[in-house]
Design a protein around this motif. Structure first.
Motif, PDB file in Angstrom:
ATOM      1  N   SER A 152      47.297  46.398  44.358  1.00  0.00           N
ATOM      2  CA  SER A 152      46.851  45.144  42.729  1.00  0.00           C
ATOM      3  C   SER A 152      48.134  45.267  41.733  1.00  0.00           C
ATOM      4  CB  SER A 152      45.704  45.608  42.044  1.00  0.00           C
ATOM      5  OG  SER A 152      45.569  46.667  41.435  1.00  0.00           O
ATOM      6  N   CYS A 205      44.233  44.183  32.356  1.00  0.00           N
ATOM      7  CA  CYS A 205      44.999  43.900  32.020  1.00  0.00           C
ATOM      8  C   CYS A 205      46.290  43.315  31.724  1.00  0.00           C
ATOM      9  CB  CYS A 205      46.301  45.025  32.908  1.00  0.00           C
ATOM     10  SG  CYS A 205      46.155  44.039  34.348  1.00  0.00           S
ATOM     11  N   HIS A 253      49.779  44.424  38.683  1.00  0.00           N
ATOM     12  CA  HIS A 253      49.726  44.869  37.034  1.00  0.00           C
ATOM     13  C   HIS A 253      50.146  44.345  35.710  1.00  0.00           C
ATOM     14  CE1 HIS A 253      48.326  48.013  33.627  1.00  0.00           C
ATOM     15  NE2 HIS A 253      49.423  47.681  33.167  1.00  0.00           N
ATOM     16  N   ASN A 266      37.655  36.395  34.643  1.00  0.00           N
ATOM     17  CA  ASN A 266      37.593  37.833  36.450  1.00  0.00           C
ATOM     18  C   ASN A 266      36.268  37.668  37.477  1.00  0.00           C
ATOM     19  OD1 ASN A 266      34.717  38.529  35.573  1.00  0.00           O
ATOM     20  ND2 ASN A 266      35.882  39.850  34.188  1.00  0.00           N
ATOM     21  N   GLY A 269      39.097  46.665  34.806  1.00  0.00           N
ATOM     22  CA  GLY A 269      41.153  45.892  35.735  1.00  0.00           C
ATOM     23  C   GLY A 269      41.377  44.896  33.995  1.00  0.00           C
ATOM     24  N   ASN A 323      37.570  44.042  38.156  1.00  0.00           N
ATOM     25  CA  ASN A 323      38.981  43.825  39.063  1.00  0.00           C
ATOM     26  C   ASN A 323      40.285  42.851  38.359  1.00  0.00           C
ATOM     27  OD1 ASN A 323      37.846  45.463  41.557  1.00  0.00           O
ATOM     28  ND2 ASN A 323      37.763  43.033  42.273  1.00  0.00           N
ATOM     29  N   GLY A 324      41.198  42.389  38.898  1.00  0.00           N
ATOM     30  CA  GLY A 324      42.240  41.655  38.248  1.00  0.00           C
ATOM     31  C   GLY A 324      41.595  40.477  38.326  1.00  0.00           C
ATOM     32  N   SER A 357      54.152  40.666  34.517  1.00  0.00           N
ATOM     33  CA  SER A 357      53.375  41.358  34.865  1.00  0.00           C
ATOM     34  C   SER A 357      54.008  41.958  36.476  1.00  0.00           C
ATOM     35  CB  SER A 357      52.115  40.801  36.005  1.00  0.00           C
ATOM     36  OG  SER A 357      52.649  39.548  36.851  1.00  0.00           O
TER      37      SER A 357
END
Length: 626
Positions: free
Chosen positions: A336, A62, A338, A119, A60, A124-125, A300
């Motif tokens: 979630s 990004c 992005h 993180n 995750g 995860n994001g 995002s």
């Protein structure tokens, strides 16, 4: 690329009553319109700054991909290029200078540096703002020094490793060379390198040890020892030190105003629909201005549902994917957001958004967005996003999304209406610059909770700004250096003077995490070449004492390290002698080609007047004669 401007279009685009930034102000006859295109990935002036398409794979990461790999690489390449041109501005062969400058741009920055630091210890994001905190205080590490591992061959669920799997040869062949190094041939397939055990060996493990192994999904009865790559906080001393030399300030945030004015002491006033439109138009125009200025923009989407509302239109003579709306609908159960990167725009792209049989002015214009899902995504890694999709409310009556979706909350099914949401959240622009480092501190430490530890630096009443506190979702063991650029702590009325100062280094548990322990091995002050200027050796007894027995207390660990060296002490051994004098003479004989550090050059100022000249050399000669 040469851009054509229309004064009429440009001026009217900023008027509040305009229904869309460029298109709404255009004449009815399309032949009379001058559209504008900006593409920083192909423009002759900027294309060498932009790296190849990146694939974040299974992680995750990004936000780390968009900020580190795309934006920080792009902006640093641009800064390196311009720095070289400026240093050689008097060279008569400027074409060769530009070609030589381009040869310096064969680097990219690694999301593997950023991601495990922001993180919280889980796959995860994460936040773009946390990434920018790293770039501001520490810079970033290059891909060559820290290759990215996207977790191919590893299964994730809820941000943790739950299994492993082998790759077919066709999948293996599509990996990058760095990724291939993570695998080994096993029969007619490829598996991740590491420790594998049989079912019997697994069954014989204790309950505590079993948690370190996961099953291999396509090899029954075999288990792989977990490699939590997303927790691998970088610790390469040389790479982390070099990262300090190119950094950015706080990002410029481009954002439409919220639905209400919030003024302290005043009841919030809700914006009218017309004011919301004005705010949206202004924010969109600010993105275009940033792109016009040669900056790429990170943003995002709260849900990134672009693929549900995309269509193909003709762009530059070929069919390309364009998205015209974003919604709150969760795709495949993933709610979630992005992160991605805006790299250009094209005012001429049109699509009949409201399906009335006509492409109206407000149905023209789109941003070019690069994703971090490899070249297989949309348009070879890119996708176009219509201007209208960026607005909170469609200006051309885009059909409202219909339907519902279900989430599971507290073991209950909850039904939600599908609603339109803006395609872009807050947008970030950065500028990277070269940092003339004079002195840095390096704290060599070990801790059981990397995310809880902060290292603060000060000199007298002047305290260095501290990075944003890290999250404490999970604990991560770390053993390595923590660097701080203390150059600005050297400042006085004459400028940056590092000698004759006492620097305070304070190690503390910034987030007051529970049961955090830290052991400090050594504290160094180093110059910009990495040479040790001063060192505070921590005795074994001090190392044992230097722990936060309870992370919730206010305990901190203070050390003072003095930089008190005689003038001309080139090797920092506390005295000025013949060995130092040879270096001094060599510098004054050819200062332009000196390889001395900035701090060594400061020590060459024998009379401490802020200027290095023949007077200083004469003083050093007199000292040697005596």
């Amino acid at each position: 690329m040469k851009h054509r401007f229309s004064a009429l279009v440009t001026s009217l685009a900023l008027i509040a009553s305009t229904a869309a930034v460029m298109p709404a102000a255009m004449a009815a006859n399309a032949d009379e319109v001058s559209y504008k295109k900006v593409d920083l990935t192909t423009d002759e002036a900027t294309k060498d700054f932009f790296p190849e398409i990146f694939n974040q794979r299974s992680l995750g990461s990004c936000a780390s991909s968009s900020t580190t790999y795309y934006q920080f690489t792009y902006e640093t390449r641009k800064a390196v290029y311009n720095d070289y041109l400026n240093a050689h501005k008097d060279d008569p062969d400027q074409e060769k200078v530009r070609e030589d400058a381009k040869k310096l741009l064969n680097f990219t920055y690694s999301p593997a540096y950023t991601y495990p630091q922001i993180n919280g210890g889980v796959a995860n994001g994460s936040s773009e703002q946390d990434a920018y905190g790293l770039f501001k205080h520490y810079g970033a590490v290059k891909m060559e020094d820290l290759p990215y591992d996207g977790g191919k061959g590893i299964s994730f669920k809820d941000g943790d490793v739950v299994g492993a799997y082998y790759l077919y040869e066709s999948v293996y062949n599509d990996l990058t060379e760095a990724e291939k190094d993570l695998f080994e041939k096993y029969g007619n397939m490829y598996r991740r390198k590491g420790e594998y055990i049989s079912q019997k060996e697994y069954d014989d493990l204790s309950v505590a040890d079993k948690k370190y192994y996961v099953p291999v999904s396509n090899d029954a009865g075999r288990y792989w020892r977990i490699q939590r790559i997303y927790r691998a906080v970088p610790r390469d001393e040389k790479a982390l030190f070099e990262a300090l030399k190119w950094r950015c300030g706080s990002p410029e945030i481009i954002q439409a105003k919220t639905m209400t004015d919030r003024i302290p002491g005043v009841v919030p006033r809700k914006f009218t629909d017309e004011e919301i439109k004005e705010n949206d138009i202004k924010a969109l125009q600010d993105i275009k201005t940033a792109l016009d200025n040669g900056n790429i923009v990170v943003t995002s989407a709260s849900k990134f549902n672009f693929d549900s509302f995309k269509t193909k239109v003709k762009v530059n003579g070929k069919e390309e994917w364009v998205t015209y709306q974003n919604t709150n609908e969760m795709v495949d159960g993933d709610d979630s957001g992005h992160s991605f990167t805006i790299v250009g725009y094209d005012d001429s792209i049109g699509f009949d958004i409201n399906d009335d049989g006509d492409i109206e002015p407000g149905e023209r214009g789109a941003f070019k967005v690069v994703n971090s899902w490899g070249t297989g995504y949309a348009n070879d890694g890119y996708i176009w996003v219509m201007y209208d999709a960026v607005y909170k409310k469609s200006f051309v009556n885009c059909p409202a999304p219909t339907g519902t979706f279900i989430t599971h909350e507290n073991d209950k099914e909850v039904e939600h209406n599908i609603e339109r949401i803006p395609a872009f959240n807050a947008r970030f622009v950065i500028n990277v610059e070269k940092k003339d480092i004079k002195l840095v501190t390096e704290v060599e430490l070990m801790t059981n909770n990397f995310y809880d530890i902060s290292v603060d630096n000060s000199c007298g009443t002047h305290k260095l700004e501290s990075p944003r506190a890290k999250g404490t979702t999970s604990t991560v063991v770390y053993s390595g250096p923590v660097f701080s650029d203390i150059t600005e702590l050297c400042s006085d009325e004459r400028g940056n003077r590092g000698n004759g100062r006492s620097f305070r280094v304070n190690v503390n548990n910034a987030n007051k995490g529970g049961n955090t322990k830290v052991v400090i091995k050594n504290i160094y002050v180093k110059d910009d070449k990495g040479n040790v200027v001063a060192v505070e050796n921590i005795t074994p007894d001090d190392q044992v004492a230097a722990k936060f027995q309870a992370g919730g207390d206010d305990t901190s660990i203070d050390r003072y390290i003095d930089v008190l060296l005689p003038r001309g002490d080139m090797n920092y051994d506390g005295k000025f002698d013949e060995e130092d004098y040879d270096t001094v003479e060599a510098y004054y004989a050819d200062p332009e080609n000196s390889d001395l550090s900035l701090f060594q050059i400061e020590l060459l100022d024998a009379n401490d007047d802020g200027i290095n000249d023949e007077t200083d050399l004469a003083i050093f000669r007199d000292i040697m004669v005596k």
